[in-house]
Design an enzyme around this catalytic site. Structure first.
Site, PDB file in Angstrom:
ATOM      1  N   GLY A 164       0.753  -0.915  -0.208  1.00  0.00           N
ATOM      2  CA  GLY A 164      -0.019  -0.083   0.040  1.00  0.00           C
ATOM      3  C   GLY A 164       0.845   1.230   0.053  1.00  0.00           C
ATOM      4  N   GLY A 167       0.600   7.925   3.732  1.00  0.00           N
ATOM      5  CA  GLY A 167       1.207   9.428   3.393  1.00  0.00           C
ATOM      6  C   GLY A 167       2.648   9.665   3.687  1.00  0.00           C
ATOM      7  N   PHE A 168       3.397   8.695   3.993  1.00  0.00           N
ATOM      8  CA  PHE A 168       4.812   8.676   4.209  1.00  0.00           C
ATOM      9  C   PHE A 168       5.622   8.188   3.201  1.00  0.00           C
ATOM     10  CE2 PHE A 168       3.389   9.875   8.309  1.00  0.00           C
ATOM     11  CZ  PHE A 168       4.164  10.832   8.678  1.00  0.00           C
ATOM     12  N   ASP A 205      -0.622   9.774  14.779  1.00  0.00           N
ATOM     13  CA  ASP A 205      -1.592   9.735  13.617  1.00  0.00           C
ATOM     14  C   ASP A 205      -2.477   8.461  13.930  1.00  0.00           C
ATOM     15  OD1 ASP A 205      -2.588  10.327  11.185  1.00  0.00           O
ATOM     16  OD2 ASP A 205      -0.632   9.566  10.138  1.00  0.00           O
TER      17      ASP A 205
HETATM   18  N1  LIG Z   1       3.404  -4.151   8.861  1.00  0.00           N
HETATM   19  C1  LIG Z   1       2.345  -4.106   8.003  1.00  0.00           C
HETATM   20  N2  LIG Z   1       1.944  -5.307   7.609  1.00  0.00           N
HETATM   21  C2  LIG Z   1       1.193  -5.466   6.539  1.00  0.00           C
HETATM   22  N3  LIG Z   1       0.516  -4.423   5.816  1.00  0.00           N
HETATM   23  C3  LIG Z   1       1.093  -3.091   6.137  1.00  0.00           C
HETATM   24  C4  LIG Z   1       2.178  -2.864   7.285  1.00  0.00           C
HETATM   25  N4  LIG Z   1       2.364  -1.769   7.569  1.00  0.00           N
HETATM   26  C5  LIG Z   1       1.662  -1.158   6.432  1.00  0.00           C
HETATM   27  N5  LIG Z   1       0.696  -1.852   5.383  1.00  0.00           N
HETATM   28  C6  LIG Z   1       0.020  -1.547   4.375  1.00  0.00           C
HETATM   29  O1  LIG Z   1       0.618  -0.415   3.686  1.00  0.00           O
HETATM   30  C7  LIG Z   1      -0.423   0.394   3.720  1.00  0.00           C
HETATM   31  C8  LIG Z   1       0.277   1.861   3.918  1.00  0.00           C
HETATM   32  O2  LIG Z   1       0.697   1.974   5.076  1.00  0.00           O
HETATM   33  P1  LIG Z   1       0.783   3.382   5.831  1.00  0.00           P
HETATM   34  O3  LIG Z   1       1.989   3.892   5.028  1.00  0.00           O
HETATM   35  O4  LIG Z   1       1.204   3.141   7.154  1.00  0.00           O
HETATM   36  O5  LIG Z   1      -0.361   4.002   5.548  1.00  0.00           O
HETATM   37  P2  LIG Z   1      -0.916   5.530   6.223  1.00  0.00           P
HETATM   38  O6  LIG Z   1       0.305   6.278   5.925  1.00  0.00           O
HETATM   39  O7  LIG Z   1      -2.006   5.747   5.225  1.00  0.00           O
HETATM   40  O8  LIG Z   1      -1.114   5.128   7.464  1.00  0.00           O
HETATM   41  C9  LIG Z   1      -1.466   0.244   4.816  1.00  0.00           C
HETATM   42  O9  LIG Z   1      -2.750   0.418   4.438  1.00  0.00           O
HETATM   43  C10 LIG Z   1      -1.264  -1.425   4.865  1.00  0.00           C
HETATM   44  O10 LIG Z   1      -2.260  -1.906   4.162  1.00  0.00           O
END
Ligand SMILES: Nc1ncnc2c1ncn2[C@@H]1O[C@H](COP(=O)(O)OP(=O)(O)O)[C@@H](O)[C@H]1O
Ligand SMILES: *[C@@H]1O[C@H](CO)[C@@H](O)[C@H](O)[C@H]1NC(C)=O
Ligand SMILES: *[C@@H]1O[C@H](CO)[C@@H](O)[C@H](O)[C@H]1NC(C)=O
Ligand SMILES: *[C@@H]1O[C@H](CO)[C@@H](O)[C@H](O)[C@H]1NC(C)=O
Ligand SMILES: *[C@@H]1O[C@H](CO)[C@@H](O)[C@H](O)[C@H]1NC(C)=O
Ligand SMILES: *[C@@H]1O[C@H](CO)[C@@H](O)[C@H](O)[C@H]1NC(C)=O
Ligand SMILES: *[C@@H]1O[C@H](CO)[C@@H](O)[C@H](O)[C@H]1NC(C)=O
Length: 671
Positions: free
Chosen positions: A354, A357-358, A472
């Site tokens: 995914g 934001g970062f 967040d």
């Molecule tokens: N430890 C993890 N295990 C599985 N999927 C993850 C993990 N960390 C993030 N993801 C996936 O990656 C996507 C983006 O993560 P993240 O950058 O934390 O999103 P946001 O910045 O929107 O909070 C999440 O929506 C999640 O589906």
């Protein structure tokens, strides 16, 4: 002697006459022919020489040399009928088979003095300061065997038409049209074999044609180059005609075997059988073959070293990372970029979990431990604050709570930070709540997730050696493990953007809809701002909706406002997620919704602490009944509201001005 002898003698005589005839009549500047260059009187310079068998050698295999040969008399070109036709045979014998340089040209120039011209890519006709000057009045047809990028050369075996410049007006890879097959065939100029060239210029049509063919083929019916050009705009009133050739670091011996030129119609044909022979091409003589072998070996070694260096460079670049002295103490938390690159199979889109934001998040499996990980690539331009941040990351690596996603470590590259987290097989909660990608979660699961995340926040706020703010809290930062337990991720990451920021321009980090009003005003995150975010999260989970939704009725746009209004009308349960189908504990639902409102209180002092939140959720303490009345709208002044509006991201821009102002009033009421 028989009677037959007489005609034979006659024939021999005739042949002799025919043979001698061209040599005898030809030579004036408008019409000449050389089947060899014995006594031709050509004007030579540089390393050019006429060999004893009549072969014109423009260069030998000495490096960085040039040679020229001109017909000694000038053409009178003041008539402005510049039509000409020339036909010649050249050969290029490279010093090392398959590597020749640089090439030869047929030139027409107002001067024969090329002492200022350079060899190698300048082909002995120009130099760096006069290349491309109209004052050159120069036409050259280049037969170039080195690709010189500065002159936009197309390859290392091309013909080009050059006017005053080594950047060709037109060029083509060398091929010859075979009249019998009707196809174009590649012709390697440095094959060492004689090659025929026809260059014809028709002043009436302003057309310059260039055709090539191997020695055994007739003149092609189609020219390789056929270019419109008006030489009367280029030539001066008198011009010399001749050849140049040059060597550079790579060398060939450049030869002209025969040449005919005419300003009156077609150039005469050469007698191919009479052309001087080329020197025997280096064959088994032992010393020479040894030399060749040695030079080939040296070349191979150089190539291998260069390739090796190149590959090393590419590899180093590919896996390049930044590691500084101060990082040593975080040794165990430090991953090598190479390992992460391999773990994620090169950060391919296939492994993309995914984009947040970062930055992007990739799935990977660590080679050493076979552990599944999620690698977040955070782009980060400033070096400022990196040290503090890494220190924080490293210390956060020691955070251990069953509802916190484990941060296993990090790695750094220029402009990039990589965070390695434990992999959560069920990914993030928002996918369950807001999309139909994943199955619906029942109320018991949701309630357990809420309690889990709340206890993780208590741990961060109170139970660890220092206060850690999450900054967040939201559904997309809550990940689900194999047993559907909520695990809070991304803690502390927002700090990255705080470090080194100018306090005057502090931009608030977090997500719109989860930001406490005082945060937009002061920019200072506190445990209370985390509680505010948790409040929005409570409402998200209970209502199955995001805090701000634009695709809905205006009064439902702000989730917190809608829940608040519904509660005032005694219908708070109407806001519960319809996907639950009414299948929930009404007490718990009401508790979660009201707690969500309480945590969303505009006055930070009125919000509970996370420890209290856990107590309410556990049912240890009862939620205070009197809340939110007189509800606090005055606390949000216009300025803060303006800031809020400013911080609404692009996707919300479609809200009209009208609804923005109404959302402002909704907001102030709600908060
Ligand atoms: N430890 C993890 N295990 C599985 N999927 C993850 C993990 N960390 C993030 N993801 C996936 O990656 C996507 C983006 O993560 P993240 O950058 O934390 O999103 P946001 O910045 O929107 O909070 C999440 O929506 C999640 O589906
Ligand atoms: C090339 O020719 C020049 C001048 O004629 C001569 O000095 C030189 O030795 C020759 N080089 C080779 C490799 O034959
Ligand atoms: C060139 O030809 C023109 C016309 O034929 C003549 O007038 C002129 O004198 C010639 N120039 C030279 C330099 O021979
Ligand atoms: C060629 O030109 C240079 C200067 O550009 C000059 O020094 C030299 O004498 C000229 N050579 C001849 C043969 O005219
Ligand atoms: C290039 O050649 C021109 C004329 O041919 C001469 O005037 C100039 O000095 C040369 N420049 C260099 C850098 O050799
Ligand atoms: C051969 O090459 C010429 C010149 O590049 C081109 O115009 C012609 O179409 C080519 N013919 C074939 C059959 O490819
Ligand atoms: C130029 O010369 C060519 C060859 O002699 C001739 O065929 C042609 O007609 C002449 N063109 C003009 C415009 O005089």
């Amino acid at each position: 002697m028989t009677t037959a002898s007489i005609p034979v003698y006659f024939l021999v005589l005739l042949v002799c006459i025919i043979y001698l005839k061209p040599q005898a009549i030809a030579q004036d500047e408008n019409h000449f022919i050389y089947n060899d260059f014995h006594g031709s009187g050509l004007h030579l310079d540089g390393v050019a020489e006429i060999q004893s068998n009549g072969l014109l050698q423009l260069t030998n295999t000495s490096q960085q040399e040039a040679g020229h040969a001109f017909f000694p008399a000038r053409l009178n070109t003041s008539t402005r009928n510049l039509s000409f036709s020339t036909y010649f045979v050249f050969a290029m014998i490279p010093e090392i088979p398959v590597l020749g340089g640089h090439g030869l040209t047929f030139i027409m120039s107002p001067s024969m003095n090329f002492t200022q011209a350079l060899p190698s890519q300048y082909l002995g006709i120009l130099n760096a300061s006069n290349n491309d000057l109209a004052s050159n009045h120069l036409l050259a047809i280049e037969f170039d065997t080195i690709k010189s990028p500065e002159f936009n050369d197309i390859n290392d075996n091309h013909v080009g038409i050059d006017v005053n410049s080594l950047t060709s007006l037109a060029s083509a890879p060398v091929t010859h049209y075979s009249n019998s097959d009707g196809t174009n065939k590649t012709l390697q100029m440095i094959s060492g074999k004689p090659i025929q060239v026809w260059i014809d210029y028709d002043q009436g049509k302003n057309l310059l044609n260039v055709a090539l063919a191997p020695i055994e083929s007739p003149k092609p019916e189609w020219s390789l180059l056929s270019t419109k050009i008006d030489l009367s705009q280029i030539f001066l009133d008198s011009m010399y005609v001749g050849f140049s050739a040059a060597t550079g670091a790579m060398t060939s011996s450049h030869y002209i075997l025969g040449w005919s030129f005419s300003r009156y119609g077609q150039a005469q044909n050469l007698e191919l059988s009479k052309l001087p022979s080329l020197p025997r091409q280096r064959k088994p003589r032992n010393k020479q073959s040894l030399e060749i072998t040695i030079s080939l070996i040296v070349l191979a070694v150089v190539l291998v070293i260069t390739m090796g260096g190149f590959l090393y460079f590419v590899r180093r670049n590919k896996y390049e990372e930044i590691r500084e002295d101060w990082e040593q103490e975080y040794g165990p938390r430090r991953f090598s970029f190479k390992d992460l690159y391999k773990a994620t199979k090169g950060f391919k889109d296939k492994g993309l979990l995914g984009t947040g934001g970062f930055g992007k998040v990739y799935k990977g499996v660590l080679k050493s431990s076979k552990e599944a990980v999620a690698v977040k690539r955070v782009s980060h331009c400033s070096k400022q604050g990196m040290k503090e941040f890494v220190a924080e990351i490293a210390s956060m690596g020691r955070l251990r709570h069953r509802n916190l996603v484990k941060l296993l470590g990090y790695s750094r590259r220029r402009g990039e930070l990589l965070l390695v987290y434990e992999y959560m097989p069920n990914e993030s909660l928002d996918k369950f709540l807001f999309t139909n990608e994943k199955p619906n979660l029942n109320w018991a699961q949701r309630y357990r997730i809420l309690k889990g995340v709340a206890s993780a926040l208590v741990y961060l706020h109170e139970e660890w050696e220092q206060v850690v703010l999450h900054r967040d809290v939201k559904a997309s930062n809550v990940l689900l493990d194999a047993d559907m337990n909520g695990q809070l991720g991304d803690f502390g990451l927002a700090r990255l953007y705080d470090h080194g920021e100018n306090p005057q321009t502090t931009h608030v980090v977090g997500t719109v809809g989860y930001l406490a009003p005082e945060l937009t005003r002061t920019g200072k995150a506190t445990t209370s701002t985390d509680v505010f975010g948790f409040g929005a999260f409570l409402l998200e989970v209970a209502c199955g909706r995001r805090p701000i939704e634009t695709q809905t009725l205006p009064e439902e746009m702000m989730l917190v406002d809608w829940v608040f209004e519904s509660w005032k009308q005694g219908a708070i349960l109407d806001t519960s997620d319809p996907r639950l189908g009414g299948d929930y504990s009404a007490d718990e639902m009401e508790l979660v919704l009201k707690l969500g409102l309480l945590c969303s209180h505009a006055n930070p002092a009125s919000r509970p602490s996370m420890r209290q939140v856990v107590q309410y959720l556990d049912g240890v303490t009862l939620l205070p009944e009197i809340l939110l009345d007189g509800a606090t709208c005055d606390l949000l002044d216009d300025e803060a509201c303006a800031e809020f509006v400013m911080s609404v991201p692009r996707s919300f821009e479609k809200i009209s001005v009208h609804s923005l102002s109404s959302s402002k009033s909704i907001l102030s009421r709600a908060l």
